[in-house]
Each structure stands twice: as structure tokens, then as C-alpha cells.
Design a protein around this motif. Structure first.
Motif, PDB file in Angstrom:
ATOM      1  N   ALA A   1       0.796  -1.235   0.000  1.00 26.38           N
ATOM      2  CA  ALA A   1       0.000   0.000   0.000  1.00 26.38           C
ATOM      3  C   ALA A   1       0.824   1.278   0.000  1.00 26.38           C
TER       4      ALA A   1
ATOM      5  N   GLY B   1       3.258   1.947  -1.869  1.00 28.75           N
ATOM      6  CA  GLY B   1       3.801   2.215  -3.207  1.00 28.75           C
ATOM      7  C   GLY B   1       3.034   3.298  -3.946  1.00 28.75           C
TER       8      GLY B   1
ATOM      9  N   LYS C   1       7.600  -9.940 -13.929  1.00 26.01           N
ATOM     10  CA  LYS C   1       6.176  -9.651 -14.118  1.00 26.01           C
ATOM     11  C   LYS C   1       5.523 -10.730 -14.996  1.00 26.01           C
TER      12      LYS C   1
ATOM     13  N   VAL D   1       3.964   2.751 -18.695  1.00 21.38           N
ATOM     14  CA  VAL D   1       4.696   3.564 -17.716  1.00 21.38           C
ATOM     15  C   VAL D   1       3.709   4.525 -17.059  1.00 21.38           C
TER      16      VAL D   1
ATOM     17  N   SER E   1       8.952   4.603 -11.934  1.00 19.47           N
ATOM     18  CA  SER E   1       8.460   5.311 -13.136  1.00 19.47           C
ATOM     19  C   SER E   1       8.598   6.830 -12.991  1.00 19.47           C
TER      20      SER E   1
HETATM   21  N1  LIG Z   1       4.738   2.499 -12.020  1.00 18.91           N
HETATM   22  C1  LIG Z   1       4.673   1.928 -13.197  1.00 18.91           C
HETATM   23  O1  LIG Z   1       5.006   2.542 -14.221  1.00 18.91           O
HETATM   24  C2  LIG Z   1       4.147   0.527 -13.325  1.00 18.91           C
HETATM   25  C3  LIG Z   1       3.778   0.088 -14.604  1.00 18.91           C
HETATM   26  C4  LIG Z   1       3.264  -1.188 -14.751  1.00 18.91           C
HETATM   27  C5  LIG Z   1       3.126  -2.003 -13.655  1.00 18.91           C
HETATM   28  N2  LIG Z   1       3.515  -1.573 -12.428  1.00 18.91           N
HETATM   29  C6  LIG Z   1       3.335  -2.492 -11.302  1.00 18.91           C
HETATM   30  O2  LIG Z   1       2.555  -1.844 -10.327  1.00 18.91           O
HETATM   31  C7  LIG Z   1       2.886  -2.321  -9.030  1.00 18.91           C
HETATM   32  C8  LIG Z   1       3.202  -1.157  -8.127  1.00 18.91           C
HETATM   33  O3  LIG Z   1       4.280  -0.446  -8.677  1.00 18.91           O
HETATM   34  P1  LIG Z   1       4.626   1.059  -8.257  1.00 18.91           P
HETATM   35  O4  LIG Z   1       4.967   1.767  -9.485  1.00 18.91           O
HETATM   36  O5  LIG Z   1       3.593   1.556  -7.355  1.00 18.91           O
HETATM   37  O6  LIG Z   1       6.004   0.831  -7.497  1.00 18.91           O
HETATM   38  P2  LIG Z   1       6.447   1.068  -5.980  1.00 18.91           P
HETATM   39  O7  LIG Z   1       6.081   2.421  -5.564  1.00 18.91           O
HETATM   40  O8  LIG Z   1       7.889   0.676  -5.956  1.00 18.91           O
HETATM   41  O9  LIG Z   1       5.578   0.012  -5.188  1.00 18.91           O
HETATM   42  C9  LIG Z   1       5.949  -1.331  -5.044  1.00 18.91           C
HETATM   43  C10 LIG Z   1       5.391  -1.824  -3.740  1.00 18.91           C
HETATM   44  O10 LIG Z   1       5.749  -3.215  -3.594  1.00 18.91           O
HETATM   45  C11 LIG Z   1       6.216  -3.401  -2.282  1.00 18.91           C
HETATM   46  N3  LIG Z   1       7.140  -4.527  -2.174  1.00 18.91           N
HETATM   47  C12 LIG Z   1       8.255  -4.767  -2.901  1.00 18.91           C
HETATM   48  N4  LIG Z   1       8.851  -5.880  -2.448  1.00 18.91           N
HETATM   49  C13 LIG Z   1       8.111  -6.342  -1.407  1.00 18.91           C
HETATM   50  C14 LIG Z   1       8.217  -7.430  -0.533  1.00 18.91           C
HETATM   51  N5  LIG Z   1       9.221  -8.319  -0.595  1.00 18.91           N
HETATM   52  N6  LIG Z   1       7.252  -7.596   0.412  1.00 18.91           N
HETATM   53  C15 LIG Z   1       6.216  -6.717   0.515  1.00 18.91           C
HETATM   54  N7  LIG Z   1       6.076  -5.658  -0.284  1.00 18.91           N
HETATM   55  C16 LIG Z   1       7.016  -5.476  -1.234  1.00 18.91           C
HETATM   56  C17 LIG Z   1       6.936  -2.122  -1.934  1.00 18.91           C
HETATM   57  O11 LIG Z   1       7.061  -2.021  -0.526  1.00 18.91           O
HETATM   58  P3  LIG Z   1       8.116  -1.011   0.148  1.00 18.91           P
HETATM   59  O12 LIG Z   1       7.470   0.339   0.002  1.00 18.91           O
HETATM   60  O13 LIG Z   1       8.243  -1.476   1.524  1.00 18.91           O
HETATM   61  O14 LIG Z   1       9.368  -1.119  -0.658  1.00 18.91           O
HETATM   62  C18 LIG Z   1       5.992  -1.099  -2.533  1.00 18.91           C
HETATM   63  O15 LIG Z   1       4.960  -0.795  -1.631  1.00 18.91           O
HETATM   64  C19 LIG Z   1       4.032  -3.286  -9.223  1.00 18.91           C
HETATM   65  O16 LIG Z   1       3.505  -4.577  -9.289  1.00 18.91           O
HETATM   66  C20 LIG Z   1       4.604  -2.883 -10.579  1.00 18.91           C
HETATM   67  O17 LIG Z   1       5.261  -3.949 -11.217  1.00 18.91           O
HETATM   68  C21 LIG Z   1       4.024  -0.323 -12.240  1.00 18.91           C
END
Ligand SMILES: NC(=O)c1ccc[n+]([C@@H]2O[C@H](COP(=O)([O-])OP(=O)(O)OC[C@H]3O[C@@H](n4cnc5c(N)ncnc54)[C@H](OP(=O)(O)O)[C@@H]3O)[C@@H](O)[C@H]2O)c1
Length: 325
Positions: free
Chosen positions: A13, A15, A167, A192, A205
Motif C-alpha cells: 500500500a 507504493g 512480471k 509507464v 516510473s
Molecule cells: N509504475 C509503473 O510505471 C508501473 C507500470 C506497470 C506495472 N507496475 C506495477 O505496479 C505495481 C506497483 O508499482 P509502483 O509503481 O507503485 O512501485 P512502488 O512504488 O515501488 O511500489 C511497489 C510496492 O511493492 C512493495 N514490495 C516490494 N517488495 C516487497 C516485498 N518483498 N514484500 C512486501 N512488499 C514489497 C513495496 O514495498 P516497500 O514500500 O516497503 O518497498 C511497494 O509498496 C508493481 O507490481 C509494478 O510492477 C508499475
């Protein structure tokens, strides 16, 4: 539709995407159980706890993707489960341990918790356009990618595309498990994601966007950007839970633009932006893959314009002190 009385949970949450999802869910009256890795770290929780409705309806729980059963308490009593947590880095010394295991085992860990809880009606997983597009076909063709496309794990591994592989394998494992265990699963595949940040730290991103405005095309990992606004992403997740007929995979890309086109728009919006000369380049651009919006249109009618996304991202990054324009 109001989420009054409905209980849902969100993994990861703190993230970027999940924070917006939690915000929208609270605004709609849902009770939200949210997992964070470290509930004692204010940088991961304060922005969530200060959201409208959080005091009454947000419950933070600790959970790590690799800890067996860690999500049991989170999922308990929920109707909908949003699984967004996954490692998001493009570089890893040990891709298996840093990316692939947490993504794949973590997804299965969450789904195993869901199977134990009869109240769970649907699971929505944040996958990525990464698990759709990377099959070795040239991305500079004018084809239209859609939900029937699958990335090829062998291609990803051979090309050391570790995040993309994580992924792709996580999605593959999720569908297999969901089919074997009768889970109603929907996967969302954003490009993205840009737009304002709620969290105080930089996600991947947003960092890529900063690199683009500071370093130009050479500082961005792809010649073509497939962009979607964070608010459209959060909204689509909720729609994926709320629209009864939602099913399967959804590509979620609002705009496909050459990096030079993106830089041109940025320069028009912010003339003071000092971009490398390349954005003035008028040479003909290669054809680019489009990404189909046909299926996504059943969940999200209008995508935020690039201009609004760019402007709101820059203003948010300025306000948080990440850039100075
Ligand atoms: N942003 C984009 O452009 C984009 C595009 C396509 C898909 N996505 C997908 O969307 C999702 C969220 O991405 P986001 O952009 O919001 O990135 P983010 O801000 O880095 O969020 C990732 C989240 O995953 C958590 N996490 C990582 N490793 C973990 C672990 N071992 N145990 C528990 N939690 C863990 C992180 O927790 P911590 O805060 O504690 O590190 C963080 O809350 C991901 O699945 C990503 O692949 C993102």
C-alpha cells in the motif's frame, strides 16, 4: 457506485500506484485493509494515514511477500483483493532473489491466502504491459498489441530483462493458480505510469520521468513511451473489482508516443526546461506499436491527456523537491 460497508485489501500500500488506489477506495467509502512492509517507517505510512477517511476506515498491517501466510490476516473478511506489491527495479545483482522470487512466490502467497477466505469474490493483480509486449517481435512495427499477446520468458531471460521476466512469470503463475483454484482473477497491465505522487519517496516510473526531463531521450530506457496516468490506473483497478463482467487481462496504455514527441510536448508546456537539442529534431520517426484500448474502454472511458499528466507530474515533483524548473 459506493463502496460503503465493502471491505477490500491492498498489498504494497505504500507504493506509488497502491497509495492512489487506497486514496480512491477511501473516497468511495470502502473499508481498506492495507499491507506495508514496515508499518513503523513514517515515510511508508504517513501519507496513507493522512488520507481523507483513513482514520475511520484504513487499517495497516505488516506483510512481506516472501513470508508464508503473511497475507492471511490481510485478506480475512475482504470481498476484493488488490495485489500490487512487487519489486520494481530495473537493475539487480541477484535477479532471482531480488525480483523473480518475491514477484512469483509473493503472488502465489497472496493467492493462497485468498483461497482460504470464502468472502473473497475477486482478485485484481497489477501486472504490467511488460508481460504483454516482450515476445521478440520488433516494437517499431505498426502492429496493435492487445490482451492476446504474451511476453516470452525465454526471450526475457536471454536478454536479461529481469523486471519484465518477474512480471511475466508472476502473471503466468497467477493465472495457473487461479484456474486450478477457482479464483475470479483480473489482471491490469499498465504502461509507464506517471502523474502526481502521494508518497514522499521516488518510485521507478517517476524516476524514469525525471531522467527524461533532465537527460532527454538518451536517459530514457525505451525509444517509445507507453504512458498512462496514475489516476486512470487507480480508477481502473476499482472498476475491475466493481464491474461484474470484468474478466481476464486488460492492457492499460493511454498514449503511445515517441520519446521525441514527448519531449516536444514537455518543452511546449515548460519552455524553461533545458532539454538536450535532440527534441528539436524533425527527422521522420519509425512506426510504433500501438496498444489496444478496446477492452480497457469497458472499464475506463476517458484517458487523461498527456499534457495534463505531464504537467501534474512536473508540478508534483517540484512540490516534493525532486526537481527545480
Ligand atoms: N509504475 C509503473 O510505471 C508501473 C507500470 C506497470 C506495472 N507496475 C506495477 O505496479 C505495481 C506497483 O508499482 P509502483 O509503481 O507503485 O512501485 P512502488 O512504488 O515501488 O511500489 C511497489 C510496492 O511493492 C512493495 N514490495 C516490494 N517488495 C516487497 C516485498 N518483498 N514484500 C512486501 N512488499 C514489497 C513495496 O514495498 P516497500 O514500500 O516497503 O518497498 C511497494 O509498496 C508493481 O507490481 C509494478 O510492477 C508499475
Amino acid at each position: 457506485m459506493s463502496g460503503e460497508e465493502k471491505v477490500v485489501c491492498v498489498t504494497g500500500a505504500s507504493g506509488y500506484i497502491a497509495s492512489w488506489l487506497v486514496k480512491l477506495l477511501l473516497e468511495r467509502g470502502f473499508r481498506v485493509k492495507a499491507s506495508v512492509r514496515d508499518p513503523d517507517d513514517p515515510r511508508k505510512t504517513e501519507h496513507l494515514l493522512s488520507l481523507e477517511g483513513a482514520k475511520e476506515r484504513l487499517h495497516l498491517l505488516r506483510a512481506d511477500l516472501l513470508e508464508e501466510g503473511a497475507f492471511d490476516a490481510l485478506v480475512e473478511g475482504c470481498e476484493g483483493v488488490f495485489h500490487t506489491a512487487s519489486p520494481t527495479t530495473l537493475s539487480a545483482n541477484d535477479p532471482q532473489a531480488e525480483l523473480i522470487e518475491p514477484a512469483v512466490k509473493g503472488t502465489l502467497n497472496v493467492l493462497r491466502s485468498c483461497v482460504k477466505v470464502p468472502s473473497v469474490k475477486r482478485v485484481v493483480i497489477t501486472s504490467s504491459i511488460a508481460s504483454i509486449l516482450n515476445n521478440g517481435k520488433p516494437l517499431n512495427s505498426d502492429e496493435i498489441a492487445d490482451e492476446t499477446w504474451f511476453s516470452d520468458p525465454v526471450y526475457c531471460e536471454e536478454n536479461k530483462l529481469w523486471y519484465i521476466l518477474s512480471k511475466t512469470l508472476a502473471e503466468e503463475a497467477a493465472w495457473k493458480f487461479a484456474k486450478e483454484n477457482g479464483i475470479d482473477l483480473v489482471t491490469i497491465h499498465p504502461g509507464v505510469v506517471i502523474g502526481p505522487l502521494l508518497q514522499p519517496t521516488l518510485n521507478l516510473s517517476s524516476e524514469m520521468f525525471i531522467n527524461l526531463i533532465k537527460g532527454g531521450a538518451k536517459a530514457f530506457p525505451f525509444p517509445v513511451c507507453r504512458i498512462v496516468d496514475i489516476r486512470d490506473v487507480a480508477f481502473t483497478h476499482i472498476q475491475a473489482l466493481e464491474v461484474p463482467s470484468a474478466s481476464g487481462r486488460y492492457c492499460l496504455v493511454g498514449h503511445v508516443v515517441h520519446i521525441y514527441e514527448a519531449l516536444k510536448i514537455l518543452k511546449e508546456l515548460y519552455p524553461a526546461l533545458s532539454l538536450p537539442e535532440e527534441c528539436e529534431d524533425e527527422k521522420p520517426l519509425l512506426p510504433k506499436h500501438q496498444v489496444s484500448k478496446e477492452k480497457a474502454k469497458s472499464l475506463v472511458v476517458n484517458f487523461t491527456s498527456l499534457e495534463v499528466s505531464f504537467r501534474d507530474t512536473i508540478e508534483s515533483l517540484k512540490e516534493k523537491g525532486f526537481i527545480d524548473i
